[in-house]
Design a protein around this motif. Structure first.
Motif, PDB file in Angstrom:
ATOM      1  N   ALA A   7       0.832  -1.204   0.000  1.00 13.13           N
ATOM      2  CA  ALA A   7       0.000   0.000   0.000  1.00 13.13           C
ATOM      3  C   ALA A   7       0.872   1.261   0.000  1.00 13.13           C
ATOM      4  CB  ALA A   7      -0.926   0.002   1.212  1.00 13.13           C
ATOM      5  N   VAL A   8       1.928   1.258   0.822  1.00 13.56           N
ATOM      6  CA  VAL A   8       2.829   2.418   0.878  1.00 13.56           C
ATOM      7  C   VAL A   8       3.515   2.633  -0.467  1.00 13.56           C
ATOM      8  CG1 VAL A   8       4.948   3.316   1.919  1.00 13.56           C
ATOM      9  CG2 VAL A   8       3.217   2.235   3.356  1.00 13.56           C
ATOM     10  N   TYR A   9       4.008   1.547  -1.061  1.00 12.70           N
ATOM     11  CA  TYR A   9       4.686   1.652  -2.355  1.00 12.70           C
ATOM     12  C   TYR A   9       3.746   2.191  -3.432  1.00 12.70           C
ATOM     13  CZ  TYR A   9       8.889  -0.934  -0.888  1.00 12.70           C
ATOM     14  OH  TYR A   9      10.060  -1.328  -0.287  1.00 12.70           O
ATOM     15  N   LEU A  10       2.508   1.707  -3.460  1.00  9.38           N
ATOM     16  CA  LEU A  10       1.574   2.136  -4.497  1.00  9.38           C
ATOM     17  C   LEU A  10       1.159   3.598  -4.320  1.00  9.38           C
ATOM     18  CD1 LEU A  10      -0.720  -1.020  -4.854  1.00  9.38           C
ATOM     19  CD2 LEU A  10       1.064  -0.240  -6.414  1.00  9.38           C
ATOM     20  N   VAL A  11       0.948   4.015  -3.081  1.00  8.56           N
ATOM     21  CA  VAL A  11       0.523   5.394  -2.811  1.00  8.56           C
ATOM     22  C   VAL A  11       1.627   6.387  -3.186  1.00  8.56           C
ATOM     23  CG1 VAL A  11      -0.084   7.037  -0.998  1.00  8.56           C
ATOM     24  CG2 VAL A  11      -1.159   4.777  -1.039  1.00  8.56           C
ATOM     25  N   PHE A  12       2.873   6.045  -2.867  1.00  8.80           N
ATOM     26  CA  PHE A  12       3.980   6.973  -3.108  1.00  8.80           C
ATOM     27  C   PHE A  12       4.865   6.502  -4.265  1.00  8.80           C
ATOM     28  CE2 PHE A  12       2.883   7.252   1.430  1.00  8.80           C
ATOM     29  CZ  PHE A  12       2.590   8.613   1.514  1.00  8.80           C
ATOM     30  N   GLN A  64       8.072   2.704 -13.839  1.00  7.56           N
ATOM     31  CA  GLN A  64       6.668   2.668 -13.399  1.00  7.56           C
ATOM     32  C   GLN A  64       6.035   1.319 -13.706  1.00  7.56           C
ATOM     33  OE1 GLN A  64       5.171   6.236 -15.460  1.00  7.56           O
ATOM     34  NE2 GLN A  64       4.594   7.050 -13.466  1.00  7.56           N
ATOM     35  N   GLU A  65       6.279   0.847 -14.918  1.00  6.49           N
ATOM     36  CA  GLU A  65       5.694  -0.423 -15.366  1.00  6.49           C
ATOM     37  C   GLU A  65       6.197  -1.586 -14.521  1.00  6.49           C
ATOM     38  OE1 GLU A  65       5.564  -2.979 -19.573  1.00  6.49           O
ATOM     39  OE2 GLU A  65       6.483  -0.994 -19.493  1.00  6.49           O
ATOM     40  N   TYR A  66       7.511  -1.669 -14.342  1.00  5.16           N
ATOM     41  CA  TYR A  66       8.116  -2.763 -13.587  1.00  5.16           C
ATOM     42  C   TYR A  66       7.760  -2.655 -12.107  1.00  5.16           C
ATOM     43  CZ  TYR A  66      11.835  -6.089 -12.316  1.00  5.16           C
ATOM     44  OH  TYR A  66      12.532  -7.171 -11.848  1.00  5.16           O
ATOM     45  N   PHE A  67       7.784  -1.441 -11.582  1.00  5.62           N
ATOM     46  CA  PHE A  67       7.517  -1.192 -10.162  1.00  5.62           C
ATOM     47  C   PHE A  67       6.119  -1.660  -9.767  1.00  5.62           C
ATOM     48  CE2 PHE A  67       5.782   1.519  -6.827  1.00  5.62           C
ATOM     49  CZ  PHE A  67       6.767   1.509  -5.866  1.00  5.62           C
ATOM     50  N   PHE A  68       5.120  -1.379 -10.597  1.00  8.73           N
ATOM     51  CA  PHE A  68       3.734  -1.700 -10.246  1.00  8.73           C
ATOM     52  C   PHE A  68       3.546  -3.194 -10.019  1.00  8.73           C
ATOM     53  CE2 PHE A  68      -0.539  -3.047 -11.543  1.00  8.73           C
ATOM     54  CZ  PHE A  68      -1.303  -2.349 -10.615  1.00  8.73           C
ATOM     55  N   TYR A  69       3.995  -4.004 -10.965  1.00  6.16           N
ATOM     56  CA  TYR A  69       3.749  -5.451 -10.850  1.00  6.16           C
ATOM     57  C   TYR A  69       4.627  -6.097  -9.775  1.00  6.16           C
ATOM     58  CZ  TYR A  69       0.886  -5.039 -14.996  1.00  6.16           C
ATOM     59  OH  TYR A  69      -0.104  -4.678 -15.880  1.00  6.16           O
ATOM     60  N   ILE A  70       5.857  -5.619  -9.618  1.00  2.00           N
ATOM     61  CA  ILE A  70       6.703  -6.135  -8.539  1.00  2.00           C
ATOM     62  C   ILE A  70       6.074  -5.816  -7.188  1.00  2.00           C
ATOM     63  CG2 ILE A  70       8.903  -5.807  -7.345  1.00  2.00           C
ATOM     64  CD1 ILE A  70       9.155  -7.591  -9.752  1.00  2.00           C
ATOM     65  N   THR A  71       5.503  -4.619  -7.070  1.00  5.31           N
ATOM     66  CA  THR A  71       4.859  -4.216  -5.813  1.00  5.31           C
ATOM     67  C   THR A  71       3.648  -5.089  -5.510  1.00  5.31           C
ATOM     68  OG1 THR A  71       5.596  -1.928  -6.056  1.00  5.31           O
ATOM     69  CG2 THR A  71       3.718  -2.311  -4.614  1.00  5.31           C
ATOM     70  N   ILE A  72       2.879  -5.440  -6.521  1.00  7.39           N
ATOM     71  CA  ILE A  72       1.722  -6.311  -6.327  1.00  7.39           C
ATOM     72  C   ILE A  72       2.148  -7.660  -5.744  1.00  7.39           C
ATOM     73  CG2 ILE A  72      -0.118  -7.589  -7.511  1.00  7.39           C
ATOM     74  CD1 ILE A  72      -0.659  -4.602  -7.214  1.00  7.39           C
TER      75      ILE A  72
END
Length: 375
Positions: free
Chosen positions: A125-130, A151-159
């Motif tokens: 949640a913290v990663y996605l918000v910021f 942005q692309e790589y970060f989103f799916y890794i964060t999930i």
């Protein structure tokens, strides 16, 4: 983690891992240390494999590798938290079993399960918000291509962070239950899955950074599923519904056991790394402008541009930080790579008899005097 605990009345072990109290120390060390080392090495393969396949995809190249480097420290932070929970629980369970405190051992494992899942969800949640601020903080805004790939790589890794943290936290707990080979297998299965899926998603399916990230998350999910399967079938303790929850006193005890290690890993994740310079592909460049003072010379010769890029590519990364749009030097050479979609800028300068190339907000790289003179 500790796997031999001596209680006041001798060694107390469940029949499932009684050999821990009777086997020779040398054999136990080999039996536990080798799978543990392999698990740690295999865990590092996720990033290495992604880097290799991304670098060899012509449509990703150095920009994709730069994006991978931007996101990597964030996974290390997640690993640090998972290690704190998993290794702390592992040590506490071993001590509890040594004192025949089966109830505390059960609650400790249940507590670790809940903590790793909850911690993973909170961190996600913290990663996605910021997201954009975090990417910028780790140098992802050096140019538009790197930022978009990040942005692309970060989103799916964060999930996939909750799955990653759960698998990593359960791994030492599985080892403490007397199954180091299964712990190794669970990690190895995820890494092999990533190795198989990466080229499929990146090359024929052309999923780009999304493909690399999804392959990683699928591998992490497999490790998490195998870990969950084992946790439900532990040899030394049998978990019940009452085992799961937040138990304050237990939490304080087993988290403190690995707090120092977590601090070290987190500092490693957040530390500034010397990373290779990010350069465009020669065929993407329409021209290259060299500016010295108020004089600008434009070059469109692909052979000359390719030679310059090759020489700059071999520059040596330093740990000096680039913190503004222009170098902190009295004089410098400005290098503009012109594209159809924009411009990428570097600076070359001399400082105390040494020569450097600086990429704003990305890094400072050492070059030789011959390249400087050529520029």
């Amino acid at each position: 983690c500790a796997f031999l605990i001596f209680g006041k009345k001798g060694i107390v072990m469940d029949s499932g891992n009684q050999f821990l109290g009777t086997e020779r120390m040398g054999r136990l060390m080999r039996q536990y240390a080798i799978p543990c080392i392999i698990s740690l090495l295999v865990g590092a393969l996720y990033n290495i494999v992604d880097q290799i396949f991304i670098a060899n995809a012509s449509y990703l190249g150095s920009y994709g590798n730069a994006a991978n480097t931007v996101v990597f420290p964030l996974t290390v932070v997640a690993l640090a938290i998972a290690v704190m929970v998993g290794d702390g629980c592992c040590a506490f369970v071993s001590m509890a079993l040594g004192r025949s405190e089966i109830g505390k051992a059960k609650r400790s494992v249940g507590n670790a399960v809940v903590l790793s899942v909850a911690g993973g969800l909170v961190l996600t949640a913290v990663y996605l918000v910021f997201a954009d601020s975090i990417i910028a903080m780790f140098g992802g805004t050096v140019n538009e291509e790197t930022f978009l790939h990040s942005q692309e790589y970060f989103f799916y890794i964060t999930i996939g962070i909750p799955l990653y943290m759960f698998g990593q936290a359960m791994n030492p707990i599985i080892r403490s239950d007397g199954s180091p080979k299964f712990a190794m297998f669970a990690t190895l299965a995820g890494a092999v899955t990533n190795i198989i899926l990466d080229p499929i998603f990146i090359y024929p399916m052309k999923m780009g950074m999304t493909g690399a990230a999804v392959a990683t998350v699928i591998g992490q999910a497999l490790t998490a599923i195998l870990s969950l399967w084992y946790i439900c079938r532990m040899k030394s303790i049998k978990l019940q519904k009452s085992s799961f929850g937040f138990f304050g006193r237990l939490m304080k005890k087993f988290l403190s056991l690995c707090l120092c290690l977590t601090c070290v890993l987190t500092l490693v994740g957040c530390g500034k790394k010397a990373v290779p310079i990010t350069l465009p592909q020669t065929d993407e460049i329409t021209s290259m402008d060299i500016t010295v003072g108020e004089n600008t010379v434009s070059h469109s010769d692909k052979t000359w541009i390719s030679e310059i890029i090759a020489n700059i590519s071999s520059s040596e990364p330093t740990k000096k930080e680039s913190v503004q749009d222009v170098p902190q030097a009295e004089s410098y050479i400005k290098i503009d790579f012109q594209f159809e979609t924009g411009t990428s800028t570097l600076f070359a300068y001399e400082d105390s008899g040494k020569y450097y190339v600086e990429q704003p907000y990305q890094g400072i790289y050492k070059i030789d005097s011959q390249l400087y003179s050529q520029l």
